[in-house]
Design a protein around this motif. Structure first.
Motif, PDB file in Angstrom:
ATOM      1  N   GLN A 177     -49.570 -93.137  44.179  1.00 13.18           N
ATOM      2  CA  GLN A 177     -48.940 -93.018  43.051  1.00 13.18           C
ATOM      3  C   GLN A 177     -49.425 -93.612  41.689  1.00 13.18           C
ATOM      4  N   TRP A 211     -50.493 -87.918  41.009  1.00 14.86           N
ATOM      5  CA  TRP A 211     -49.829 -87.916  41.994  1.00 14.86           C
ATOM      6  C   TRP A 211     -50.584 -87.409  43.265  1.00 14.86           C
ATOM      7  N   LEU A 216     -45.455 -83.765  42.308  1.00 15.83           N
ATOM      8  CA  LEU A 216     -44.859 -84.869  41.744  1.00 15.83           C
ATOM      9  C   LEU A 216     -43.361 -84.433  42.122  1.00 15.83           C
ATOM     10  N   GLU A 225     -50.541 -87.222  47.239  1.00 14.33           N
ATOM     11  CA  GLU A 225     -49.539 -87.752  48.432  1.00 14.33           C
ATOM     12  C   GLU A 225     -49.919 -86.502  49.483  1.00 14.33           C
ATOM     13  N   THR A 246     -49.114 -91.999  50.487  1.00 15.14           N
ATOM     14  CA  THR A 246     -48.859 -91.757  49.011  1.00 15.14           C
ATOM     15  C   THR A 246     -49.472 -92.745  48.335  1.00 15.14           C
TER      16      THR A 246
END
Length: 350
Positions: free
Chosen positions: A151, A252, A271, A254, A149
């Motif tokens: 961010q 985002w 997101l 991930e 992830t």
């Protein structure tokens, strides 16, 4: 079917997802509780719940089936134990507590009282992740796995920040640590650790590293290698300053990639808090060369998770998620920190 009667403890920003999920699951919100009475009243106005400031007022109400605990992590243990003692089921936001010893105590107490305990790791209920779980059996023997992830937290890498959430104020403790107990590992990585457990299994050992700038009180990057039944599983949680990377070019970034002897699956996440217009995708690369991409209409994983939890409550048996899930993640977080500080691999004793 019986309607689940719920109490909401904490009416901050995350609570809106719980409120919507309660209503979509045809539940009844009986109480909205927050130290900020106006916040509780805002929820009450939408749902017809009673607005209060002290959760202890709810404990004696036998009509309440479950408490949604959506407050700072440091309060999870106290409030969870109180509701379990009062005979209520508990749905607790992540992380379950601030350390694995407290989380273990909560789980064992819930089990002893025969109350259901769910930790709100809702990413299991993203449609593309559910499909990935379904496809795991088609991959053959697993030979590679990578979970990450990344961010967009702004540029915290080049010096102190005056951001009121991420900066370290006069107290010496940042707001992110006050609320969540840590940095990117706790806030973002915990969900991904749960997905590792969900899809691959519990680890036997971990070797980890963390980057914590001296002007911050939390990690901006955590990397780890878990050994799970002979498979080395790579994990990364990263706070970064880039606003135009990831599946939808919104910062985002991930997902996971799991490779077996008979195929590969790749999940790319959207997101997490935009459940109206964004959705993640899954691609399955088959042994015969066929490639299948699964796309889905946007749907809240919170709503899917709460619906599953409520089904268990009504049915009287916890099937949708193990009560141990929150403890497992908190134990992994602790062992990651220990491994990073000692600069060596650390074994788990489950």
């Amino acid at each position: 079917m019986k309607k689940v009667r719920a109490a909401l403890i904490g009416c901050g920003s995350i609570s809106r997802f719980h409120v919507d999920a309660i209503l979509e699951a045809q539940g009844t919100l009986v109480y909205a509780c927050d130290l900020n009475l106006n916040a509780a009243k805002d929820v009450a106005a939408k749902t017809g719940a009673e607005a209060i400031v002290d959760y202890r007022q709810i404990l004696g109400d036998e009509s309440v089936d479950v408490a949604h605990i959506v407050v700072d992590s440091k309060l999870h243990k106290e409030i969870s134990l109180a509701f379990i003692e009062a005979g209520k089921h508990v749905i607790c936001e992540k992380t379950l507590s601030e350390n694995p010893a407290d989380s273990l105590e909560i789980v064992e107490y819930a089990n002893s009282k025969k109350r259901m305990l769910f930790t709100s790791y809702m990413k299991r209920y993203i449609l593309a992740v559910e499909k990935a779980k379904e496809l795991m059996g088609e991959l053959g023997s697993l030979i590679s796995a990578r979970f990450f992830t990344r961010q967009p937290w702004g540029n915290l890498w080049e010096g102190a920040t005056d951001n009121p959430f991420f900066g370290v104020g006069p107290s010496g403790v940042s707001e992110v640590v006050k609320r969540y107990g840590g940095g990117i590992l706790h806030c973002g990585g915990s969900h991904i650790l749960d997905l590792i457990n969900h899809l691959v299994g519990l680890p036997q050992s971990v070797s980890a590293s963390q980057i914590r700038p001296d002007y911050l009180d939390y990690d901006l990057k955590t990397a780890a290698t878990f050994m799970i039944n002979g498979l080395d599983v790579q994990f990364e949680a990263l706070a970064h300053p880039l606003n135009h990377i990831g599946l939808l070019n919104d910062g985002w970034d991930e997902g996971f990639e799991i490779v077996g002897t008979k195929g590969k699956i790749v999940w790319q996440s959207s997101l997490w808090d935009d459940v109206v217009s964004k959705s993640s995708i899954l691609t399955h690369y088959k042994e015969d060369g066929e490639q299948v991409t699964y796309t889905y209409a946007p749907q809240s994983p919170f709503s899917r998770a709460i619906a599953a939890f409520y089904k268990d409550i009504v049915g009287g048996e916890q099937l949708s998620q193990s009560p141990w899930s929150g403890y497992h993640v908190d134990e992994m977080i602790a062992k990651i920190g220990l491994s990073a500080s000692q600069e060596k691999a650390v074994r788990f004793q489950w």
